[in-house]
Each structure stands twice: as structure tokens, then as C-alpha cells.
Design a protein around this motif. Structure first.
Motif, PDB file in Angstrom:
ATOM      1  N   MET A   1       0.838  -1.183   0.000  1.00  0.00           N
ATOM      2  CA  MET A   1       0.000   0.000   0.000  1.00  0.00           C
ATOM      3  C   MET A   1       0.881   1.243   0.000  1.00  0.00           C
ATOM      4  SD  MET A   1      -2.733   1.181   2.838  1.00  0.00           S
ATOM      5  CE  MET A   1      -2.967   2.901   3.056  1.00  0.00           C
ATOM      6  N   ILE A   2       0.499   2.189  -0.794  1.00  0.00           N
ATOM      7  CA  ILE A   2       1.178   3.479  -0.806  1.00  0.00           C
ATOM      8  C   ILE A   2       0.332   4.415   0.033  1.00  0.00           C
ATOM      9  CG2 ILE A   2       1.854   5.440  -2.220  1.00  0.00           C
ATOM     10  CD1 ILE A   2       2.427   3.520  -4.467  1.00  0.00           C
ATOM     11  N   GLY A   3       0.951   5.073   0.992  1.00  0.00           N
ATOM     12  CA  GLY A   3       0.228   5.970   1.873  1.00  0.00           C
ATOM     13  C   GLY A   3      -0.015   7.322   1.240  1.00  0.00           C
ATOM     14  N   PRO A   4      -0.361   8.288   2.041  1.00  0.00           N
ATOM     15  CA  PRO A   4      -0.641   9.630   1.537  1.00  0.00           C
ATOM     16  C   PRO A   4       0.528  10.185   0.732  1.00  0.00           C
ATOM     17  CG  PRO A   4      -1.260   9.435   3.835  1.00  0.00           C
ATOM     18  CD  PRO A   4      -0.504   8.189   3.483  1.00  0.00           C
ATOM     19  N   GLN A   5       0.206  10.814  -0.373  1.00  0.00           N
ATOM     20  CA  GLN A   5       1.208  11.428  -1.236  1.00  0.00           C
ATOM     21  C   GLN A   5       0.773  12.847  -1.551  1.00  0.00           C
ATOM     22  OE1 GLN A   5       4.078   9.894  -2.191  1.00  0.00           O
ATOM     23  NE2 GLN A   5       3.415   8.200  -0.913  1.00  0.00           N
ATOM     24  N   SER A   6       1.745  13.676  -1.771  1.00  0.00           N
ATOM     25  CA  SER A   6       1.462  15.055  -2.145  1.00  0.00           C
ATOM     26  C   SER A   6       2.151  15.366  -3.455  1.00  0.00           C
ATOM     27  CB  SER A   6       1.972  16.012  -1.062  1.00  0.00           C
ATOM     28  OG  SER A   6       1.845  17.346  -1.514  1.00  0.00           O
ATOM     29  N   GLY A   7       1.424  15.992  -4.335  1.00  0.00           N
ATOM     30  CA  GLY A   7       2.026  16.391  -5.603  1.00  0.00           C
ATOM     31  C   GLY A   7       2.335  17.873  -5.638  1.00  0.00           C
ATOM     32  N   ALA A   8       2.153  18.546  -4.528  1.00  0.00           N
ATOM     33  CA  ALA A   8       2.335  19.996  -4.493  1.00  0.00           C
ATOM     34  C   ALA A   8       3.784  20.392  -4.726  1.00  0.00           C
ATOM     35  CB  ALA A   8       1.862  20.550  -3.154  1.00  0.00           C
ATOM     36  N   SER A   9       3.979  21.527  -5.341  1.00  0.00           N
ATOM     37  CA  SER A   9       5.302  22.107  -5.590  1.00  0.00           C
ATOM     38  C   SER A   9       6.206  21.144  -6.342  1.00  0.00           C
ATOM     39  CB  SER A   9       5.956  22.527  -4.273  1.00  0.00           C
ATOM     40  OG  SER A   9       5.151  23.462  -3.609  1.00  0.00           O
ATOM     41  N   VAL A  10       5.677  20.527  -7.358  1.00  0.00           N
ATOM     42  CA  VAL A  10       6.444  19.559  -8.130  1.00  0.00           C
ATOM     43  C   VAL A  10       7.116  20.257  -9.306  1.00  0.00           C
ATOM     44  CG1 VAL A  10       6.306  17.470  -9.518  1.00  0.00           C
ATOM     45  CG2 VAL A  10       4.843  17.741  -7.522  1.00  0.00           C
ATOM     46  N   PRO A  11       8.440  20.193  -9.342  1.00  0.00           N
ATOM     47  CA  PRO A  11       9.142  20.774 -10.498  1.00  0.00           C
ATOM     48  C   PRO A  11       9.157  19.779 -11.660  1.00  0.00           C
ATOM     49  CG  PRO A  11      10.723  19.945  -8.909  1.00  0.00           C
ATOM     50  CD  PRO A  11       9.349  19.756  -8.305  1.00  0.00           C
ATOM     51  N   ASP A  12       9.475  20.285 -12.849  1.00  0.00           N
ATOM     52  CA  ASP A  12       9.632  19.377 -13.981  1.00  0.00           C
ATOM     53  C   ASP A  12      11.001  18.704 -13.894  1.00  0.00           C
ATOM     54  OD1 ASP A  12      11.548  21.218 -14.887  1.00  0.00           O
ATOM     55  OD2 ASP A  12      10.258  22.029 -16.457  1.00  0.00           O
ATOM     56  N   GLU A  13      11.370  17.941 -14.901  1.00  0.00           N
ATOM     57  CA  GLU A  13      12.629  17.201 -14.858  1.00  0.00           C
ATOM     58  C   GLU A  13      13.845  18.113 -14.797  1.00  0.00           C
ATOM     59  OE1 GLU A  13      12.649  14.362 -18.008  1.00  0.00           O
ATOM     60  OE2 GLU A  13      10.933  13.291 -17.189  1.00  0.00           O
ATOM     61  N   ALA A  14      13.688  19.357 -15.244  1.00  0.00           N
ATOM     62  CA  ALA A  14      14.790  20.320 -15.188  1.00  0.00           C
ATOM     63  C   ALA A  14      14.811  21.072 -13.860  1.00  0.00           C
ATOM     64  CB  ALA A  14      14.678  21.311 -16.348  1.00  0.00           C
ATOM     65  N   GLY A  15      13.862  20.750 -12.959  1.00  0.00           N
ATOM     66  CA  GLY A  15      13.817  21.405 -11.658  1.00  0.00           C
ATOM     67  C   GLY A  15      13.044  22.711 -11.640  1.00  0.00           C
ATOM     68  N   LYS A  16      12.320  23.004 -12.732  1.00  0.00           N
ATOM     69  CA  LYS A  16      11.548  24.250 -12.805  1.00  0.00           C
ATOM     70  C   LYS A  16      10.078  23.975 -12.521  1.00  0.00           C
ATOM     71  CE  LYS A  16      12.915  26.945 -16.268  1.00  0.00           C
ATOM     72  NZ  LYS A  16      13.150  27.312 -17.688  1.00  0.00           N
ATOM     73  N   GLY A  18       5.989  24.563 -12.790  1.00  0.00           N
ATOM     74  CA  GLY A  18       5.111  24.945 -13.889  1.00  0.00           C
ATOM     75  C   GLY A  18       4.857  26.443 -13.872  1.00  0.00           C
ATOM     76  N   THR A  19       4.708  27.028 -15.049  1.00  0.00           N
ATOM     77  CA  THR A  19       4.544  28.478 -15.125  1.00  0.00           C
ATOM     78  C   THR A  19       3.112  28.942 -14.906  1.00  0.00           C
ATOM     79  OG1 THR A  19       4.330  28.336 -17.524  1.00  0.00           O
ATOM     80  CG2 THR A  19       6.533  28.766 -16.633  1.00  0.00           C
ATOM     81  N   GLY A  20       2.159  28.073 -15.098  1.00  0.00           N
ATOM     82  CA  GLY A  20       0.763  28.440 -14.891  1.00  0.00           C
ATOM     83  C   GLY A  20       0.022  27.295 -14.231  1.00  0.00           C
ATOM     84  N   LEU A  21      -1.203  27.532 -13.884  1.00  0.00           N
ATOM     85  CA  LEU A  21      -1.998  26.531 -13.174  1.00  0.00           C
ATOM     86  C   LEU A  21      -2.095  25.228 -13.943  1.00  0.00           C
ATOM     87  CD1 LEU A  21      -3.764  25.672 -10.807  1.00  0.00           C
ATOM     88  CD2 LEU A  21      -5.711  26.702 -12.003  1.00  0.00           C
ATOM     89  N   GLU A  22      -2.410  25.291 -15.237  1.00  0.00           N
ATOM     90  CA  GLU A  22      -2.561  24.068 -16.027  1.00  0.00           C
ATOM     91  C   GLU A  22      -1.281  23.245 -16.022  1.00  0.00           C
ATOM     92  OE1 GLU A  22      -5.329  22.809 -17.408  1.00  0.00           O
ATOM     93  OE2 GLU A  22      -6.405  24.471 -16.491  1.00  0.00           O
ATOM     94  N   GLU A  23      -0.141  23.898 -16.218  1.00  0.00           N
ATOM     95  CA  GLU A  23       1.138  23.186 -16.239  1.00  0.00           C
ATOM     96  C   GLU A  23       1.471  22.613 -14.860  1.00  0.00           C
ATOM     97  OE1 GLU A  23       5.779  23.839 -17.602  1.00  0.00           O
ATOM     98  OE2 GLU A  23       4.355  25.472 -17.839  1.00  0.00           O
ATOM     99  N   GLN A  24       1.181  23.360 -13.807  1.00  0.00           N
ATOM    100  CA  GLN A  24       1.427  22.869 -12.452  1.00  0.00           C
ATOM    101  C   GLN A  24       0.570  21.648 -12.151  1.00  0.00           C
ATOM    102  OE1 GLN A  24       0.922  26.144  -9.735  1.00  0.00           O
ATOM    103  NE2 GLN A  24       2.373  27.418 -10.867  1.00  0.00           N
ATOM    104  N   LEU A  25      -0.693  21.675 -12.559  1.00  0.00           N
ATOM    105  CA  LEU A  25      -1.576  20.537 -12.328  1.00  0.00           C
ATOM    106  C   LEU A  25      -1.103  19.310 -13.092  1.00  0.00           C
ATOM    107  CD1 LEU A  25      -5.006  22.374 -12.378  1.00  0.00           C
ATOM    108  CD2 LEU A  25      -3.912  21.295 -10.401  1.00  0.00           C
ATOM    109  N   GLU A  26      -0.639  19.503 -14.320  1.00  0.00           N
ATOM    110  CA  GLU A  26      -0.122  18.371 -15.094  1.00  0.00           C
ATOM    111  C   GLU A  26       1.123  17.790 -14.426  1.00  0.00           C
ATOM    112  OE1 GLU A  26       0.563  15.251 -17.262  1.00  0.00           O
ATOM    113  OE2 GLU A  26      -1.307  16.382 -17.360  1.00  0.00           O
ATOM    114  N   LEU A  27       2.002  18.639 -13.901  1.00  0.00           N
ATOM    115  CA  LEU A  27       3.193  18.162 -13.197  1.00  0.00           C
ATOM    116  C   LEU A  27       2.815  17.384 -11.936  1.00  0.00           C
ATOM    117  CD1 LEU A  27       5.560  21.248 -13.568  1.00  0.00           C
ATOM    118  CD2 LEU A  27       5.900  18.970 -14.561  1.00  0.00           C
TER     119      LEU A  27
END
Length: 80
Positions: A1-16, A18-27
């Protein structure tokens, strides 16, 4: 079982971040899919979600990420 996870403040593979809400949600959902894949799972294995939102529009990203599958969700909307 995988417990609680958070996707908040997720950078892309380059460490940046997302620049807007849509990109942040996809990340965020990309990160969640990667965590699940590491356990040979997919979003189909998600049985419950809790979301902390600043905008109810985020619900559309959740619905899309789950392929339209209904998952019991608690959504807490924080006023900005």
C-alpha cells in the motif's frame, strides 16, 4: 500500500516549477502517476483523494487525470 502522497510544488525534470496553473496541475498528476508506477499501480488504484484547492477549477484536472472515473473526494477550498 502506498500511503498519503502530495504532488504539491512539483518541479519538472529540469527542476523548474510549472509556469501556470494548467502546467502545475499536469506536473502534479505526472508525479502521482510516477509514484504509482513505481509500485506497479496506476490511477485506477486510487480509491480516495483529499484536495486542498484555491480554485474549484482544479477539479477538472482531477477528473481528467482519473479518466473521468469517480473517486470519493474531499475537496477543501481555501479562500485567497
Amino acid at each position: 500500500m502506498i500511503g498519503p502522497q502530495s504532488g504539491a510544488s512539483v518541479p519538472d525534470e529540469a527542476g523548474k516549477p510549472g509556469t501556470g496553473l494548467e502546467e502545475q496541475l499536469e506536473l502534479i498528476w505526472s508525479n502521482i502517476r510516477a509514484i504509482l508506477a513505481s509500485a506497479d499501480m496506476t490511477v485506477d488504484n486510487i480509491v480516495r483523494l483529499t484536495s486542498y484547492l484555491r480554485d474549484t477549477a482544479n477539479a477538472a484536472a482531477r477528473t481528467a487525470a482519473l479518466g473521468g472515473r469517480a473517486v470519493p473526494t474531499t475537496a477543501i477550498v481555501a479562500a485567497g
